[in-house]
Design a protein around this motif. Structure first.
Motif, PDB file in Angstrom:
ATOM      1  N   ASN A  90       0.796  -1.191  -0.003  1.00 25.37           N
ATOM      2  CA  ASN A  90       0.031  -0.141   0.065  1.00 25.37           C
ATOM      3  C   ASN A  90       0.883   1.126  -0.035  1.00 25.37           C
ATOM      4  OD1 ASN A  90      -3.080  -0.209   0.354  1.00 25.37           O
ATOM      5  ND2 ASN A  90      -2.165  -2.188   1.145  1.00 25.37           N
ATOM      6  N   LYS A  91       0.528   1.995  -1.248  1.00 28.39           N
ATOM      7  CA  LYS A  91       1.393   3.248  -1.056  1.00 28.39           C
ATOM      8  C   LYS A  91       1.150   4.428  -0.095  1.00 28.39           C
ATOM      9  CE  LYS A  91       3.692   2.893  -5.201  1.00 28.39           C
ATOM     10  NZ  LYS A  91       2.930   2.568  -6.133  1.00 28.39           N
ATOM     11  N   LYS A  92      -0.235   4.117   0.397  1.00 29.59           N
ATOM     12  CA  LYS A  92      -1.002   5.241   1.253  1.00 29.59           C
ATOM     13  C   LYS A  92      -0.367   5.104   2.695  1.00 29.59           C
ATOM     14  CE  LYS A  92      -5.168   3.889   0.733  1.00 29.59           C
ATOM     15  NZ  LYS A  92      -6.435   4.116   1.025  1.00 29.59           N
ATOM     16  N   HIS A  93      -0.607   6.088   3.561  1.00 28.44           N
ATOM     17  CA  HIS A  93      -0.177   5.960   4.960  1.00 28.44           C
ATOM     18  C   HIS A  93      -1.473   5.357   5.609  1.00 28.44           C
ATOM     19  CE1 HIS A  93       2.258   8.931   3.135  1.00 28.44           C
ATOM     20  NE2 HIS A  93       3.036   9.120   4.185  1.00 28.44           N
ATOM     21  N   LEU A  94      -1.406   4.345   6.228  1.00 26.18           N
ATOM     22  CA  LEU A  94      -2.407   3.450   6.531  1.00 26.18           C
ATOM     23  C   LEU A  94      -2.464   3.695   8.110  1.00 26.18           C
ATOM     24  CD1 LEU A  94      -1.801  -0.047   4.721  1.00 26.18           C
ATOM     25  CD2 LEU A  94      -3.635   1.586   4.366  1.00 26.18           C
ATOM     26  N   THR A  95      -3.654   3.711   8.702  1.00 24.27           N
ATOM     27  CA  THR A  95      -3.822   3.591  10.226  1.00 24.27           C
ATOM     28  C   THR A  95      -3.863   1.992  10.476  1.00 24.27           C
ATOM     29  OG1 THR A  95      -6.142   3.193  10.074  1.00 24.27           O
ATOM     30  CG2 THR A  95      -5.362   5.609  10.117  1.00 24.27           C
ATOM     31  N   ALA A  96      -3.581   1.852  11.791  1.00 28.25           N
ATOM     32  CA  ALA A  96      -3.738   0.484  12.157  1.00 28.25           C
ATOM     33  C   ALA A  96      -4.558  -0.373  11.871  1.00 28.25           C
ATOM     34  CB  ALA A  96      -3.228   0.625  13.858  1.00 28.25           C
ATOM     35  N   ILE A 125      -1.429  -7.263  14.811  1.00 27.71           N
ATOM     36  CA  ILE A 125      -1.063  -5.982  13.901  1.00 27.71           C
ATOM     37  C   ILE A 125      -0.333  -5.064  14.866  1.00 27.71           C
ATOM     38  CG2 ILE A 125      -2.376  -4.042  12.520  1.00 27.71           C
ATOM     39  CD1 ILE A 125      -2.853  -6.727  11.266  1.00 27.71           C
ATOM     40  N   TYR A 126      -0.697  -4.586  15.685  1.00 30.13           N
ATOM     41  CA  TYR A 126      -0.033  -3.730  16.738  1.00 30.13           C
ATOM     42  C   TYR A 126       1.383  -4.050  16.928  1.00 30.13           C
ATOM     43  CZ  TYR A 126      -3.990  -0.354  17.236  1.00 30.13           C
ATOM     44  OH  TYR A 126      -4.915   0.483  16.967  1.00 30.13           O
ATOM     45  N   ARG A 127       1.557  -5.320  17.272  1.00 29.65           N
ATOM     46  CA  ARG A 127       2.787  -5.920  17.617  1.00 29.65           C
ATOM     47  C   ARG A 127       3.841  -5.848  16.631  1.00 29.65           C
ATOM     48  NH1 ARG A 127       0.287 -10.168  21.782  1.00 29.65           N
ATOM     49  NH2 ARG A 127      -1.075 -11.122  19.856  1.00 29.65           N
ATOM     50  N   THR A 128       3.154  -6.204  15.286  1.00 34.16           N
ATOM     51  CA  THR A 128       4.005  -6.103  14.327  1.00 34.16           C
ATOM     52  C   THR A 128       4.468  -4.745  13.813  1.00 34.16           C
ATOM     53  OG1 THR A 128       3.063  -8.112  13.595  1.00 34.16           O
ATOM     54  CG2 THR A 128       4.234  -6.956  11.802  1.00 34.16           C
ATOM     55  N   LEU A 129       3.606  -3.808  13.749  1.00 32.86           N
ATOM     56  CA  LEU A 129       3.863  -2.550  13.454  1.00 32.86           C
ATOM     57  C   LEU A 129       4.905  -1.988  14.402  1.00 32.86           C
ATOM     58  CD1 LEU A 129       0.252  -0.854  12.659  1.00 32.86           C
ATOM     59  CD2 LEU A 129       2.317  -1.156  11.158  1.00 32.86           C
ATOM     60  N   LYS A 130       4.873  -2.371  15.583  1.00 33.18           N
ATOM     61  CA  LYS A 130       5.791  -1.703  16.552  1.00 33.18           C
ATOM     62  C   LYS A 130       7.135  -2.319  16.156  1.00 33.18           C
ATOM     63  CE  LYS A 130       5.852  -1.094  21.435  1.00 33.18           C
ATOM     64  NZ  LYS A 130       6.835  -0.279  21.456  1.00 33.18           N
ATOM     65  N   ARG A 176       1.845  11.299  13.686  1.00 32.29           N
ATOM     66  CA  ARG A 176       0.604  11.501  14.447  1.00 32.29           C
ATOM     67  C   ARG A 176       0.238  13.045  13.997  1.00 32.29           C
ATOM     68  NH1 ARG A 176       0.443   9.289  19.800  1.00 32.29           N
ATOM     69  NH2 ARG A 176       2.211   7.617  19.877  1.00 32.29           N
ATOM     70  N   LEU A 177      -0.883  12.581  13.182  1.00 30.47           N
ATOM     71  CA  LEU A 177      -1.737  13.709  12.729  1.00 30.47           C
ATOM     72  C   LEU A 177      -2.444  14.737  13.595  1.00 30.47           C
ATOM     73  CD1 LEU A 177      -0.330  13.326  10.147  1.00 30.47           C
ATOM     74  CD2 LEU A 177      -2.687  12.222   9.465  1.00 30.47           C
ATOM     75  N   ASP A 178      -2.678  16.016  13.196  1.00 26.53           N
ATOM     76  CA  ASP A 178      -3.073  17.036  13.911  1.00 26.53           C
ATOM     77  C   ASP A 178      -4.526  16.717  14.571  1.00 26.53           C
ATOM     78  OD1 ASP A 178      -2.713  19.476  14.391  1.00 26.53           O
ATOM     79  OD2 ASP A 178      -3.812  20.525  12.875  1.00 26.53           O
ATOM     80  N   ASP A 179      -5.356  15.680  13.728  1.00 24.74           N
ATOM     81  CA  ASP A 179      -6.785  15.240  14.204  1.00 24.74           C
ATOM     82  C   ASP A 179      -6.621  14.231  15.296  1.00 24.74           C
ATOM     83  OD1 ASP A 179      -5.896  13.392  12.657  1.00 24.74           O
ATOM     84  OD2 ASP A 179      -7.515  13.565  11.326  1.00 24.74           O
ATOM     85  N   GLY A 180      -5.734  13.552  15.420  1.00 23.25           N
ATOM     86  CA  GLY A 180      -5.276  12.693  16.741  1.00 23.25           C
ATOM     87  C   GLY A 180      -5.130  11.520  15.924  1.00 23.25           C
ATOM     88  N   THR A 181      -5.404  11.160  14.869  1.00 20.04           N
ATOM     89  CA  THR A 181      -5.045   9.844  13.970  1.00 20.04           C
ATOM     90  C   THR A 181      -3.531   9.460  13.896  1.00 20.04           C
ATOM     91  OG1 THR A 181      -5.088  10.823  11.742  1.00 20.04           O
ATOM     92  CG2 THR A 181      -7.297   9.901  12.523  1.00 20.04           C
ATOM     93  N   ILE A 182      -3.193   8.309  14.063  1.00 22.78           N
ATOM     94  CA  ILE A 182      -1.961   7.770  13.824  1.00 22.78           C
ATOM     95  C   ILE A 182      -1.831   7.173  12.652  1.00 22.78           C
ATOM     96  CG2 ILE A 182      -0.042   6.489  14.666  1.00 22.78           C
ATOM     97  CD1 ILE A 182      -1.070   7.134  17.715  1.00 22.78           C
ATOM     98  N   ARG A 183      -0.937   7.748  11.815  1.00 22.23           N
ATOM     99  CA  ARG A 183      -0.755   6.702  10.259  1.00 22.23           C
ATOM    100  C   ARG A 183       0.720   6.365  10.441  1.00 22.23           C
ATOM    101  NH1 ARG A 183      -4.753   6.634   6.908  1.00 22.23           N
ATOM    102  NH2 ARG A 183      -6.485   7.779   7.599  1.00 22.23           N
ATOM    103  N   PHE A 184       0.930   4.812   9.784  1.00 25.81           N
ATOM    104  CA  PHE A 184       2.094   4.523   9.630  1.00 25.81           C
ATOM    105  C   PHE A 184       2.594   4.594   8.097  1.00 25.81           C
ATOM    106  CE2 PHE A 184       0.020   2.570  13.259  1.00 25.81           C
ATOM    107  CZ  PHE A 184       1.256   2.352  13.909  1.00 25.81           C
ATOM    108  N   GLU A 185       3.810   5.215   8.009  1.00 18.80           N
ATOM    109  CA  GLU A 185       4.415   5.446   6.633  1.00 18.80           C
ATOM    110  C   GLU A 185       5.733   4.598   6.347  1.00 18.80           C
ATOM    111  OE1 GLU A 185       5.966   9.506   6.394  1.00 18.80           O
ATOM    112  OE2 GLU A 185       6.805   9.617   7.957  1.00 18.80           O
ATOM    113  N   HIS A 186       6.031   4.264   5.059  1.00 21.25           N
ATOM    114  CA  HIS A 186       7.079   3.507   4.662  1.00 21.25           C
ATOM    115  C   HIS A 186       8.368   4.262   5.007  1.00 21.25           C
ATOM    116  CE1 HIS A 186       4.358   1.503   1.360  1.00 21.25           C
ATOM    117  NE2 HIS A 186       3.908   1.477   2.550  1.00 21.25           N
TER     118      HIS A 186
END
Lengths: 145, 145
Positions: free
Chosen positions: A35-41, A60-65, A77-87
């Motif tokens: 996925n090219k996009k910045h995904l949330t968990a 998912i969380y453990r692997t993202l960590k 960490r975006l302004d609206d509180g969402t967390i996205r994961f980027e490559h």
DNA sequence: TCCATATTGATATTGAATTTCATTTTCATG
DNA sequence: CATGAAAATGAAATTCAATATCAATATGGA
């Protein structure tokens, strides 16, 4: 399959830490990278779930960590509180332009800005380690709507 | 007491919105302003609680929301997930230098950086509305320790 | 003073993220 | 291979900040 290099890299990180290889981890990595996009968990969870219905949220969380720890991805960490994961693997440092309307994110860098930040920090006696620059506005498409 | 101007401003905002004046709101505003630091909601709650033991957690959040809405303060979402509230009334826009060790925050501005951001955005066709620049590093005191 | 309406604070609820734990999987070793 | 110690998994429970609910109270225009 794809992303052999990243997988190898992740596998050696796992081995180095005396952790164990698992099918789930590799699947999550692959789907994350596909996925090219910045995904949330949660978005990633849903995508993995499609191919791998038994996967749990915690995995998912453990692997993202782990992926963040080894430098393959990082939290944004975006302004609206969402967390996205980027490559991050083989992506150099960059800042973000974010559209307030459609959410599109463009990765940008300006070496001059980076330099000026260093200068600014030095003026206050700080030694910089990292920074986050998020620029919010309207992307070309959303301006005309 | 202090901060008469800010209180007047807040009172007229409240009136304008057909809301009602309350002792709690004024106390929260005053205690918020009396603190130079960037407080978390919980830190503010504890400070208000000292003078005003009956105050509820929700009132803090509700009042902080109002204060943000009217421009007296704004949320600052840090890297570690904490949210701090900073003074905005008669404080012009600024960025932040944050010490990774002691948490000290210094407010800074560099007009050149601001200009370069505009240029960068224009290059991608974005119209900028706002930005967040957080620079993390070591402050002078923490470097020598 | 009256009274509609906003505010308050205690409590319950939410939702993302984390922890727990019994079961399953991995993998170094024999 | 077969074994077993240690790690990983997923379901469920838990955490924790933030928000919503609601009965009681306070505000402020008439």
């Amino acid at each position: 399959m794809a992303f052999e290099e990243e997988k190898k890299f992740f596998e050696s990180y796992i081995r180095e830490k005396n952790l164990k290889w698992s099918e789930q981890r590799m699947q999550i990595l692959e789907i994350f990278l596909r996925n090219k996009k910045h995904l949330t968990a949660d978005e990633l969870y849903r995508m993995v779930k499609e191919k791998f219905p038994s996967v749990g949220y915690s995995t998912i969380y453990r692997t993202l960590k782990l992926l963040c720890d080894c430098g393959i991805c990082s939290e944004l960490r975006l302004d609206d509180g969402t967390i996205r994961f980027e490559h991050l693997y083989r992506h150099k440092h960059h800042d973000h332009l974010i559209c307030l309307k459609c959410g599109r994110m463009v990765e940008v860098v300006d070496p001059e800005i980076e330099k000026l930040q260093e200068r600014l920090a030095k003026k206050e006696g700080f030694i910089l380690e990292r920074h986050i620059l998020l620029m919010y506005g309207l992307c070309p498409k959303c301006q005309s709507k």
